[in-house]
Design an enzyme around this catalytic site. Structure first.
Site, PDB file in Angstrom:
ATOM      1  N   GLY A 101       0.400  -1.298   0.009  1.00 51.22           N
ATOM      2  CA  GLY A 101       0.507  -0.353  -0.151  1.00 51.22           C
ATOM      3  C   GLY A 101       0.843   1.559  -0.266  1.00 51.22           C
ATOM      4  CB  VAL A 102       2.602   2.902  -1.772  1.00 55.72           C
ATOM      5  CG1 VAL A 102       1.596   3.204  -3.394  1.00 55.72           C
ATOM      6  CG2 VAL A 102       3.120   4.811  -1.838  1.00 55.72           C
ATOM      7  N   GLY A 103       0.279   5.510  -0.255  1.00 54.27           N
ATOM      8  CA  GLY A 103      -0.494   7.505  -0.111  1.00 54.27           C
ATOM      9  C   GLY A 103      -0.033   8.054  -0.541  1.00 54.27           C
ATOM     10  CE  LYS A 104      -2.464  13.530  -3.039  1.00 57.05           C
ATOM     11  NZ  LYS A 104      -4.106  14.422  -2.698  1.00 57.05           N
ATOM     12  CD  GLU A 105      -1.540  12.693   5.055  1.00 57.29           C
ATOM     13  OE1 GLU A 105      -2.093  11.900   6.122  1.00 57.29           O
ATOM     14  OE2 GLU A 105      -1.913  13.927   3.928  1.00 57.29           O
ATOM     15  CE  LYS A 128       0.157   4.524   8.420  1.00 55.40           C
ATOM     16  NZ  LYS A 128      -1.586   3.994   8.696  1.00 55.40           N
ATOM     17  CG  ASP A 231      -9.385   9.444   5.997  1.00 53.56           C
ATOM     18  OD1 ASP A 231     -10.040  10.044   5.470  1.00 53.56           O
ATOM     19  OD2 ASP A 231      -8.190   8.242   5.923  1.00 53.56           O
ATOM     20  CG  ASN A 236     -10.339   3.586   6.193  1.00 49.26           C
ATOM     21  OD1 ASN A 236     -11.353   3.173   6.619  1.00 49.26           O
ATOM     22  ND2 ASN A 236      -9.588   5.297   5.796  1.00 49.26           N
ATOM     23  CG  ASP A 248      -5.261   3.510   6.662  1.00 48.00           C
ATOM     24  OD1 ASP A 248      -4.478   2.863   7.467  1.00 48.00           O
ATOM     25  OD2 ASP A 248      -5.315   3.360   5.796  1.00 48.00           O
TER      26      ASP A 248
END
Length: 298
Positions: A101-105, A128, A231, A236, A248
């Site tokens: 998994g990869v995201g902005k944060e 993580k 969120d 999630n 998350d």
């Protein structure tokens, strides 16, 4: 890439790690850590420090500047290295697998934890790395309650606080709320149990109403403990036969937060919209919110 970090990590010596640690500590007070400060911390002469620094820069561990003075910042790979060093020394992880998994944060990887005292089988875990603050400090500061009132912070400070915040929340919620167990936390990295099941948005549920009721029940338990995920969505929430798990948590806020009602409504609305769109299940948002706040059991 974490693969590059792992390869380089195996080749690094104590001096490399001390230089990275010195930059990390110096960034509490400096945007660019002066070379003089690093010489004091590492006790290395200028020539030796610069020689080592060139390799660290070449390997994307560190970035440097000569204006208005010679100074350095730790880069993501360097900070990952410091976290990995601590986690490996503690015996928390022994191997790192694929990126899942990869995201902005954040960036999430599979990892392995060896059994205690060498007894039993290795355990699969999740590693993580928080990347909060990488793109826009001002935007991150505006959206994260744990950064309110902080006038000066670097990206490593923002990422470290985000990881610390998420770790604290998980510890307070587990095991009463269905979240993956936190195993360890160092700097901007979290090691957690693998989430059970599959993500809600990828899953075709045979009993969607039961799962919707269970999600609402879990949201209610979180609220009773004084928190709002803020969120929450089908992206999630994990579902498995007989249960769900939420992941998350860095955006989680207390129910005393100025926008708590708005954030709770958004979380619940996201879930209800998903079930309406995919299963044509309709529930009144205001009634569900009242149910959660009243703490009533289904």
């Amino acid at each position: 890439m974490i693969d590059d970090v792992v390869k380089l990590f195996k080749k690094m010596d104590s001096k490399d790690l001390r230089i990275l640690t010195g930059i990390e500590i110096g960034m509490r007070d400096f945007e660019w850590v002066p070379v003089e400060e690093l010489m004091k911390f590492t006790r290395l002469p200028y020539s030796s420090l610069v020689y080592k620094m060139k390799a660290l820069i070449r390997n994307n561990m560190v970035i440097g500047t000569n204006q208005p003075y010679e100074g350095y910042q730790i880069y993501f790979d360097g900070y990952d290295t410091l976290a990995l060093n601590a986690l490996v020394k503690r015996g928390t992880i022994s191997a790192i697998g694929d990126e899942i998994g990869v995201g902005k944060e954040s960036v999430v990887h599979e990892a392995v934890k060896e059994p205690e005292l060498g007894l039993g089988e290795p355990r699969g875990v999740i590693l993580k790395f928080h990347r909060e603050g990488r793109t826009s400090f001002k935007n991150v500061k505006r959206l994260r309650s744990h950064l309110e009132g902080k006038e000066h912070f670097s990206w490593i400070y923002a990422a470290r606080l985000a990881a610390k915040r998420e770790a604290e929340i998980i510890r307070k919620l587990y095991p009463d709320v269905s979240v993956p167990e936190l195993i360890d936390n160092n700097r901007h990295a979290l090691v957690m149990d693998v989430a059970k099941g599959t993500l809600l948005y990828r899953t075709k549920l045979a009993e969607p109403q039961w799962f919707l009721d269970e999600i609402i029940r879990q949201v209610g338990i979180v609220y009773e403990k004084g928190y709002i995920h803020s969120d929450l969505s089908e992206y999630n929430i994990f579902v498995i036969e007989g249960g769900v798990q939420f992941i998350d948590w860095p955006q989680c806020v207390e129910i005393s937060h100025l926008h708590a009602d708005e954030l709770l409504e958004r979380d619940v609305s996201n879930v209800l919209k998903h079930f309406k769109r995919k299963y044509n299940i309709k529930m009144d948002l205001s009634e569900v919110i009242s149910h959660i706040k009243d703490g009533q059991e289904s």
